[in-house]
Design an enzyme around this catalytic site. Structure first.
Site, PDB file in Angstrom:
ATOM      1  N   HIS A 187       0.410  12.012  -7.336  1.00 33.05           N
ATOM      2  CA  HIS A 187       0.905  10.786  -7.777  1.00 33.05           C
ATOM      3  C   HIS A 187       1.675  11.290  -8.888  1.00 33.05           C
ATOM      4  O   HIS A 187       2.099  11.157  -9.293  1.00 33.05           O
ATOM      5  CB  HIS A 187      -0.027  10.180  -8.769  1.00 33.05           C
TER       6      HIS A 187
ATOM      7  N   LYS B  99      -0.566  -9.680   8.257  1.00 36.88           N
ATOM      8  CA  LYS B  99      -0.317 -10.793   9.585  1.00 36.88           C
ATOM      9  C   LYS B  99      -1.037  -9.082  10.525  1.00 36.88           C
ATOM     10  O   LYS B  99      -1.347  -9.846  11.923  1.00 36.88           O
ATOM     11  CB  LYS B  99       0.792 -10.637   9.949  1.00 36.88           C
TER      12      LYS B  99
ATOM     13  N   ARG C 254       1.619  -0.128 -14.960  1.00 31.36           N
ATOM     14  CA  ARG C 254       2.613   0.910 -15.562  1.00 31.36           C
ATOM     15  C   ARG C 254       3.871   1.604 -14.388  1.00 31.36           C
ATOM     16  O   ARG C 254       4.705   1.350 -14.888  1.00 31.36           O
ATOM     17  CB  ARG C 254       1.962   1.700 -15.963  1.00 31.36           C
ATOM     18  N   THR C 255       2.887   1.622 -13.400  1.00 27.84           N
ATOM     19  CA  THR C 255       4.458   2.422 -12.575  1.00 27.84           C
ATOM     20  C   THR C 255       5.615   1.467 -11.489  1.00 27.84           C
ATOM     21  O   THR C 255       6.134   1.605 -11.465  1.00 27.84           O
ATOM     22  CB  THR C 255       3.263   2.848 -11.117  1.00 27.84           C
TER      23      THR C 255
HETATM   24  N1   CP Z   1      -0.734   5.593 -14.343  1.00 27.35           N
HETATM   25  C1   CP Z   1      -0.666   3.801 -13.960  1.00 27.35           C
HETATM   26  O1   CP Z   1      -0.255   4.975 -12.319  1.00 27.35           O
HETATM   27  O2   CP Z   1      -1.168   3.287 -13.893  1.00 27.35           O
HETATM   28  P1   CP Z   1      -0.510   1.552 -12.787  1.00 27.35           P
HETATM   29  O3   CP Z   1      -2.094   1.863 -11.989  1.00 27.35           O
HETATM   30  O4   CP Z   1      -1.606   0.723 -14.248  1.00 27.35           O
HETATM   31  O5   CP Z   1       0.026   2.029 -12.302  1.00 27.35           O
END
Ligand code: CP
Length: 309
Positions: free
Chosen positions: A134, A85, A56-57
């Site tokens: 996040h 590396k 998603r992100t």
């Molecule tokens: N919600 C979220 O961060 O999903 P992803 O890990 O798929 O990006």
């Protein structure tokens, strides 16, 4: 109302005004015709550096970049970058900031996005740093709540599951502290409780109740925000196996919830929400994921002309 940050690293850096600005911009993006939107990042290059897996992100950022007419460079797997590396994160970021106007980064190390912002000439957007934060997920979570309930103030929200390692719920706690009359119900087993430092930091702004039982506060909730048990953060795999299915939500919970009750989840889910809930009115999680696009469009458009010293 304006936006006063040069990078999006931690939701703790946001004022209420910064949050309101992004939510208003996201609403504007959602309504804006494609033909008008597609020039907003004209000529801009955005680097998408994903050192950790994502669906998603990464894809909602890349959708947002393309819908605004920008160009994406980057990688979805650190193994194809020079990190393999032995290149330091700082050297990679200094290099990429010479190519890109904006950088989106996801990394397993807590504090990596902050370090990247210190060395980058281009704005850094944190797409998740380890178990820490996040922030763009939180902005889309708030946007989803506001769209659904018409407000964020006064919401009664349960945070369920892995509150120890889940970065989305850490960021959400800090963000909710900017709003009035919020009640937060922390629902986790003893070993996965919300870190005490976070509870202490926001405890005078939120009414917080803690429990290990899903049903205890269910009738009071407007939203139950479920999270995955974060397998990748456990040191001991046996400990993960013991606890991985601690909460599994099925249709039966809806017998105990009030009218208008919604389930949110940052996704991906593993077993914590049964698919039988997907077609019910309570399921908000896929719409929540869709809201990632206008929110990330708003963030990109807001930061596109930032000049860092
Ligand atoms: N919600 C979220 O961060 O999903 P992803 O890990 O798929 O990006």
């Amino acid at each position: 109302m304006g936006f006063n940050l040069t990078d999006v690293i931690s939701i703790s850096d946001f004022s209420r005004g910064d949050i309101d600005f992004i939510l208003a911009e996201a609403a504007r993006m959602e309504k804006m015709p494609r033909s008008k939107k597609k020039c907003l990042l004209d000529g801009k290059v955005v680097a998408s550096l994903f050192y950790e897996p994502s669906t998603r992100t990464r894809l909602s950022f890349e959708t947002a970049i393309q819908s605004l007419g920008g160009t994406v460079i980057g990688f979805a797997d650190a193994k194809v970058s020079s990190a393999k590396k032995g290149e330091s994160l700082s050297d990679s970021i200094v290099t990429v900031s010479g190519y890109a106007d904006l950088i989106v980064i996801r990394h397993s190390i807590e504090g990596s996005a902050r370090r990247a912002a210190e060395v980058s000439k281009s704005p850094i957007i944190n797409g998740g740093d380890g178990a820490n934060q996040h922030p763009t997920q939180t902005l889309l979570d708030l946007y989803t709540i506001k769209k659904q309930f018409g407000k964020i103030d006064g919401i009664k929200i349960g945070l369920l599951g892995d509150l120890k390692y889940g970065r989305t719920v850490h960021s959400l706690m800090y963000a909710l502290a900017h709003f009035k009359g919020i009640k937060v119900y922390l629902i986790a087993p003893e070993s996965l409780k919300m870190p005490q430092n976070i509870v202490d930091e926001v405890g005078n702004k939120l009414e917080i109740k803690e429990t290990g039982k899903v049903k205890e506060f269910l009738p009071e909730l407007d939203v139950l925000y479920a999270t995955r048990i974060q397998k990748e953060r456990f040191v001991d795999e046996f400990e993960y196996e013991q606890i991985k299915n601690v909460y599994i939500l099925g249709k039966s919970i809806l017998k105990h919830t009030k009218k208008g009750f919604k389930i949110m989840h940052p996704l991906p889910r593993v077993n914590e929400i049964k698919p039988e809930l997907d077609k019910t009115d309570a399921a908000l999680y896929f719409e929540q994921a869709r809201n990632g696009v206008p929110v990330r469009e708003a963030i990109l458009n807001t930061l596109k002309d930032v000049k860092k010293e």
